[in-house]
Design an enzyme around this catalytic site. Structure first.
Site, mmCIF file in Angstrom:
data_model
loop_
_atom_site.group_PDB
_atom_site.id
_atom_site.type_symbol
_atom_site.label_atom_id
_atom_site.label_comp_id
_atom_site.label_asym_id
_atom_site.label_seq_id
_atom_site.Cartn_x
_atom_site.Cartn_y
_atom_site.Cartn_z
ATOM 1 N N HIS A 1 -16.988 -89.111 -24.994
ATOM 2 C CA HIS A 1 -18.222 -89.796 -25.371
ATOM 3 C C HIS A 1 -18.248 -91.227 -24.838
ATOM 4 C CE1 HIS A 1 -20.972 -91.385 -28.778
ATOM 5 N NE2 HIS A 1 -21.716 -90.708 -27.920
ATOM 6 N N HIS B 1 -26.345 -97.943 -23.778
ATOM 7 C CA HIS B 1 -26.888 -97.080 -24.818
ATOM 8 C C HIS B 1 -28.110 -97.682 -25.487
ATOM 9 C CE1 HIS B 1 -27.282 -95.559 -28.968
ATOM 10 N NE2 HIS B 1 -26.948 -94.397 -28.431
#
Length: 259
Positions: A18, A60
């Site tokens: 991730h 992000h």
């Protein structure tokens, strides 16, 4: 497609790191990819958006404040987004010090940088298209065009995923042959229909949404099943037992990717 028919070959490994290396390094940086690779991971999830001048780069959040030193370097504007700035401004930000001193001065990487690293080390990528609000479809289009350019000689192209339907529509219109996946944080009643309309090969869910029934439904529809963010051994084993295809994890130090 009926459950008795085999699914097309899936070229990606089960374990996916991730944002590069989970929480062991500053997320969405080249340093994180290097660290994740040192733990044996062969595939990485990361987030891609556009600068104001159209450069795809990894980040992000819509805001720069959590994972860079933008608040100290740029005139502070609480409504400003990362996509409001040109790449020349974004390129000089420190995207590592927020994590720990060892990563001080780590820059935001462009998609070009990540492509070079991954192809040079035979690594695979799941690119989440993470648009600046209002730029959903153009971001999908630009990211897809750049992926086709950067990975033109690669047999296995990146898997493009997004929560934003317009972003996936843009990616499909721009480069229809690239693999796509629908991201879900809640199980909408028409999830299979949406994935089908978008021409997706996979559905990527919050891992809590999967159970034996939903996995079977996805398989019957010809879809691969991936999960985020799987950091618990018991949850990982359940997902494996149900036959899911991919587990995105922060715990690159816990899970051995070969299993």
């Amino acid at each position: 497609m009926t459950p008795s028919q085999p699914l097309p070959a899936w070229p990606y490994p089960r374990w996916i790191a991730h944002r590069g290396a989970g929480k062991l390094a500053p997320e969405n940086t080249l340093a994180a990819f290097r660290l994740g690779a040192s733990y044996g991971y062969q595939m990485f999830e990361c987030d891609v958006k556009l600068s104001s001048d159209g450069v795809p780069f990894l980040l992000h959040d819509s805001s720069l404040t959590r994972t860079t030193d933008a608040k100290n370097r740029l005139p502070y504007n609480s409504s400003s987004t990362a996509g409001d700035h040109p790449w020349a401004v974004l390129a000089v930000l420190d995207a590592g010090s927020w994590h720990s001193p060892a990563f001080a001065a780590e820059p935001l990487p462009t998609l070009d940088t990540i492509a070079e690293f991954c192809q040079g080390n035979r690594l695979l990528v799941n690119l989440e298209i993470k648009p600046t609000p209002g730029m959903e479809r153009p971001t999908g289009e630009v990211v897809a065009h750049n992926v086709q350019r950067l990975w033109r000689d690669s047999a296995i192209k990146p898997l493009l995923t997004s929560f934003d339907i317009p972003a996936l529509q843009g990616a499909r219109a721009a480069e229809p042959d690239l693999p796509r996946g629908l991201l879900l944080d809640a199980m909408r009643p028409d999830w299979l229909d949406v994935a089908d309309r978008l021409g997706c090969q996979a559905v990527v869910c919050n891992y809590r949404l999967w159970n034996a029934q939903t996995v079977a439904q996805a398989k019957a529809a010809g879809l691969r099943t991936l999960s985020y963010t799987v950091n618990d051994e018991a949850a990982a084993q359940r997902l494996i037992d149900w036959g899911t295809d991919g587990l995105i994890t922060d715990r690159v130090d816990l899970f051995t990717p070969a299993t």
